[in-house]
Write a protein that holds these residues in place. Structure first.
Motif, PDB file in Angstrom:
ATOM      1  N   UNK A 167      39.734  81.235 107.221  1.00 30.03           N
ATOM      2  CA  UNK A 167      39.481  79.804 106.994  1.00 30.03           C
ATOM      3  C   UNK A 167      38.074  79.408 107.435  1.00 30.03           C
ATOM      4  N   UNK A 168      37.472  80.212 108.298  1.00 24.57           N
ATOM      5  CA  UNK A 168      36.113  79.892 108.721  1.00 24.57           C
ATOM      6  C   UNK A 168      35.168  80.368 107.615  1.00 24.57           C
ATOM      7  N   UNK A 169      34.323  79.474 107.204  1.00 25.87           N
ATOM      8  CA  UNK A 169      33.533  79.754 106.013  1.00 25.87           C
ATOM      9  C   UNK A 169      32.182  80.349 106.345  1.00 25.87           C
ATOM     10  N   UNK A 170      31.652  81.103 105.388  1.00 25.31           N
ATOM     11  CA  UNK A 170      30.299  81.614 105.562  1.00 25.31           C
ATOM     12  C   UNK A 170      29.296  80.476 105.353  1.00 25.31           C
ATOM     13  N   UNK A 171      29.722  79.487 104.563  1.00 25.12           N
ATOM     14  CA  UNK A 171      28.823  78.364 104.293  1.00 25.12           C
ATOM     15  C   UNK A 171      29.485  77.075 104.762  1.00 25.12           C
ATOM     16  N   UNK A 172      28.694  76.150 105.304  1.00 20.40           N
ATOM     17  CA  UNK A 172      29.270  74.886 105.756  1.00 20.40           C
ATOM     18  C   UNK A 172      29.043  73.757 104.768  1.00 20.40           C
ATOM     19  N   UNK A 200      35.267  85.587  99.420  1.00 15.80           N
ATOM     20  CA  UNK A 200      34.220  84.684  98.943  1.00 15.80           C
ATOM     21  C   UNK A 200      34.819  83.467  98.225  1.00 15.80           C
ATOM     22  N   UNK A 201      35.502  82.570  98.976  1.00 14.16           N
ATOM     23  CA  UNK A 201      36.075  81.394  98.327  1.00 14.16           C
ATOM     24  C   UNK A 201      34.972  80.435  97.866  1.00 14.16           C
ATOM     25  N   UNK A 202      35.269  79.632  96.855  1.00 16.39           N
ATOM     26  CA  UNK A 202      34.263  78.688  96.334  1.00 16.39           C
ATOM     27  C   UNK A 202      34.109  77.502  97.283  1.00 16.39           C
ATOM     28  N   UNK A 203      33.032  76.760  97.087  1.00 17.18           N
ATOM     29  CA  UNK A 203      32.800  75.550  97.897  1.00 17.18           C
ATOM     30  C   UNK A 203      33.932  74.554  97.656  1.00 17.18           C
ATOM     31  N   UNK A 204      34.400  74.530  96.440  1.00 21.85           N
ATOM     32  CA  UNK A 204      35.506  73.640  96.077  1.00 21.85           C
ATOM     33  C   UNK A 204      36.775  73.981  96.891  1.00 21.85           C
ATOM     34  N   UNK A 205      37.118  75.281  96.922  1.00 27.27           N
ATOM     35  CA  UNK A 205      38.306  75.711  97.683  1.00 27.27           C
ATOM     36  C   UNK A 205      38.110  75.439  99.165  1.00 27.27           C
ATOM     37  N   UNK A 206      36.906  75.720  99.632  1.00 24.23           N
ATOM     38  CA  UNK A 206      36.606  75.512 101.055  1.00 24.23           C
ATOM     39  C   UNK A 206      36.715  74.026 101.417  1.00 24.23           C
ATOM     40  N   UNK A 207      36.200  73.150 100.541  1.00 25.24           N
ATOM     41  CA  UNK A 207      36.240  71.703 100.812  1.00 25.24           C
ATOM     42  C   UNK A 207      37.683  71.220 100.936  1.00 25.24           C
ATOM     43  N   UNK A 209      31.362  66.660  99.334  1.00 28.20           N
ATOM     44  CA  UNK A 209      31.798  65.512 100.133  1.00 28.20           C
ATOM     45  C   UNK A 209      32.756  64.593  99.385  1.00 28.20           C
ATOM     46  N   UNK A 210      32.472  64.311  98.119  1.00 23.70           N
ATOM     47  CA  UNK A 210      33.336  63.390  97.373  1.00 23.70           C
ATOM     48  C   UNK A 210      34.722  63.991  97.114  1.00 23.70           C
ATOM     49  N   UNK A 211      34.764  65.280  96.857  1.00 22.30           N
ATOM     50  CA  UNK A 211      36.051  65.955  96.683  1.00 22.30           C
ATOM     51  C   UNK A 211      36.822  65.948  98.009  1.00 22.30           C
ATOM     52  N   UNK A 212      36.091  66.251  99.070  1.00 20.24           N
ATOM     53  CA  UNK A 212      36.647  66.257 100.425  1.00 20.24           C
ATOM     54  C   UNK A 212      37.319  64.908 100.721  1.00 20.24           C
ATOM     55  N   UNK A 213      36.600  63.838 100.399  1.00 23.03           N
ATOM     56  CA  UNK A 213      37.087  62.484 100.660  1.00 23.03           C
ATOM     57  C   UNK A 213      38.288  62.133  99.775  1.00 23.03           C
ATOM     58  N   UNK A 222      43.966  75.755  93.836  1.00 23.33           N
ATOM     59  CA  UNK A 222      42.671  75.815  94.525  1.00 23.33           C
ATOM     60  C   UNK A 222      42.708  76.761  95.723  1.00 23.33           C
ATOM     61  N   UNK A 223      43.865  76.886  96.361  1.00 24.12           N
ATOM     62  CA  UNK A 223      43.933  77.604  97.640  1.00 24.12           C
ATOM     63  C   UNK A 223      44.513  79.015  97.537  1.00 24.12           C
ATOM     64  N   UNK A 224      44.788  79.474  96.315  1.00 23.65           N
ATOM     65  CA  UNK A 224      45.310  80.837  96.149  1.00 23.65           C
ATOM     66  C   UNK A 224      44.370  81.865  96.772  1.00 23.65           C
ATOM     67  N   UNK A 225      43.068  81.548  96.756  1.00 29.26           N
ATOM     68  CA  UNK A 225      42.082  82.490  97.317  1.00 29.26           C
ATOM     69  C   UNK A 225      42.287  82.702  98.814  1.00 29.26           C
ATOM     70  N   UNK A 226      43.016  81.783  99.454  1.00 27.99           N
ATOM     71  CA  UNK A 226      43.314  81.966 100.883  1.00 27.99           C
ATOM     72  C   UNK A 226      44.699  82.587 101.079  1.00 27.99           C
TER      73      UNK A 226
END
Ligand SMILES: [Zn+2]
Length: 407
Positions: free
Chosen positions: A141-146, A61-68, A150-154, A104-108
């Motif tokens: 890496x495929x997320x349960x939520x899409x 269950x990674x966070x939206x932040x980690x997923x972004x 956006x701003x973090x992503x960018x 941020x990515x330790x969860x992966x």
């Protein structure tokens, strides 16, 4: 061996000791104390094969932040897949930035490694800083939520793929539909326009640049909160740094003749031209460069040398057809380069060792304000031939004076 940080005697200086004593990595220690890394790295640490068993399982269950962050690194082509691992590598100067991604990515399942490799071609121990996770975890890496931030992503896209030159932001990104859709969204929703500069099919990447200085400012305003959060990146984009001028010399061989010129240069003749391209800009604190000489050379080669080398300059463009002087040649070269090198401040073209022309053309911003108008437009402008006076040509033309007469 004495540790120069804590002054204690240690059997072997390694990252285990250093992380306790001063927080440096062995590579940083070697740089700080100007000791060759080869002398510090024990042979048992060289060319080590990493073991998947040392990596902990990823979270469900990674966070939206980690997923972004994960998604943008994937989209931007930042990950490399090799020897059963997915990795993101970094220059040692950007270690804290790499560790920010790690947090941020330790969860992966990502972990940090400083690997030391000796190859027969390098003749020395070459360190590599990377965060890695087993390829076997990629299905996570495929997320349960899409839903992405956006701003973090960018911001991460700008941090990872961005280069900041003279107020313009360049992005080198893989060629795919998702990137196209993202840049289109930025234009439509945020009025941040992009110019596609170059497709590098070999590298499967395209170089994009913010269209104007204003577009770059809008992009930075949109992502500044996150950019300032990522270590090292804020230095690159926001800190006051010193400027320098770098210059690259390239040569090309060309032939030309000067039209309407009563001298021996009216005859076709050839020579070796030496071109000096000068770029002024901020010394990027993370690369130590104004611009990478390799990039500078590649751009000048592709957009100038390939067009001029072993060519007759008179047939390169319309106005050179009339006067292939070093002055007009410099203007032509300036027009080929300014979109890629907004820090271009001067060209020097040597036609012979005794004769050269120095040219300082308009900035990219000035050219854009002027709709790209430069002096090289007389013979290519559509109005040419439409002046009222040209009617006189009809009146006076006859079969006789249109004939080519051999002397
Ligand atoms: Zn120590």
């Amino acid at each position: 061996m004495k540790c120069l940080e804590c002054k204690s005697d240690v059997e072997q200086l390694n990252n285990h000791h250093l992380s306790d004593c001063c927080g440096l990595t062995l590579q940083e220690y070697a740089i700080r104390h100007h000791v060759p890394l080869d002398l510090l790295v024990h042979e048992s640490m060289v060319n080590v094969v990493d073991d998947i068993a040392e990596y902990s399982l990823p979270s469900d269950d990674p966070s939206i932040r980690a997923l972004s962050i994960l998604k943008v690194l994937q989209l931007g082509g930042a990950f490399e897949e090799q020897n059963n691992f997915i990795s993101l590598s970094s220059d040692i100067r950007r270690l804290d930035e790499l560790l920010w991604y790690l947090r941020e990515l330790q969860v992966y399942g990502f972990q940090y490694r400083q690997e030391y490799n000796y190859t027969s071609t390098s003749h020395r121990v070459v360190p590599n800083n990377l965060i890695k996770t087993p390829i076997a975890y990629k299905h996570k890496f495929t997320a349960s939520s899409n839903v992405l931030d956006f701003e973090l992503f960018l911001a991460v896209l700008v941090a990872q793929a961005g280069e900041f030159h003279n107020g313009y932001i360049f992005l080198s990104l893989p060629i795919n539909d998702e990137i196209g859709a993202l840049l289109n969204k930025l234009t439509v929703k945020y009025q941040i326009r992009w110019k596609t500069l170059d497709d590098d099919a070999d590298n499967k990447k395209t170089l994009y640049r913010t269209e104007s200085l204003e577009d770059a400012k809008r992009l930075l305003a949109l992502v500044s909160i996150y950019l300032k959060e990522i270590p090292c990146v804020s230095e690159r984009y926001f800190s006051e740094v010193q400027h320098a001028i770098v210059s690259k010399e390239l040569v090309f061989d060309s032939a030309h003749f000067i039209t309407d010129h009563p001298g021996k240069c009216e005859n076709l003749h050839g020579g070796r031209y030496a071109l000096h391209v000068k770029i002024e800009g901020r010394i990027d604190p993370l690369t130590g460069f104004v611009v990478d000489y390799g990039y500078l050379k590649a751009i000048v080669k592709k957009h100038v040398i390939e067009k001029l080398d072993h060519q007759n300059l008179n047939f390169v463009c319309a106005d050179l057809g009339w006067r292939s002087s070093t002055e007009l040649l410099n203007i032509f070269i300036w027009e080929q380069l300014i979109e890629f090198l907004p820090g271009l401040v001067e060209l020097q073209t040597y036609e012979t060792t005794q004769s050269f022309c120095q040219y300082r053309g308009p900035s990219l911003e000035e050219l854009q304000k002027n709709n790209g108008k430069t002096p090289l437009k007389h013979f290519s402008q559509p109005e040419l031939g439409r002046s009222v006076l040209r009617q006189l040509l009809h009146r006076h033309q006859s079969a006789k004076n249109l004939k080519v007469v051999a002397k």
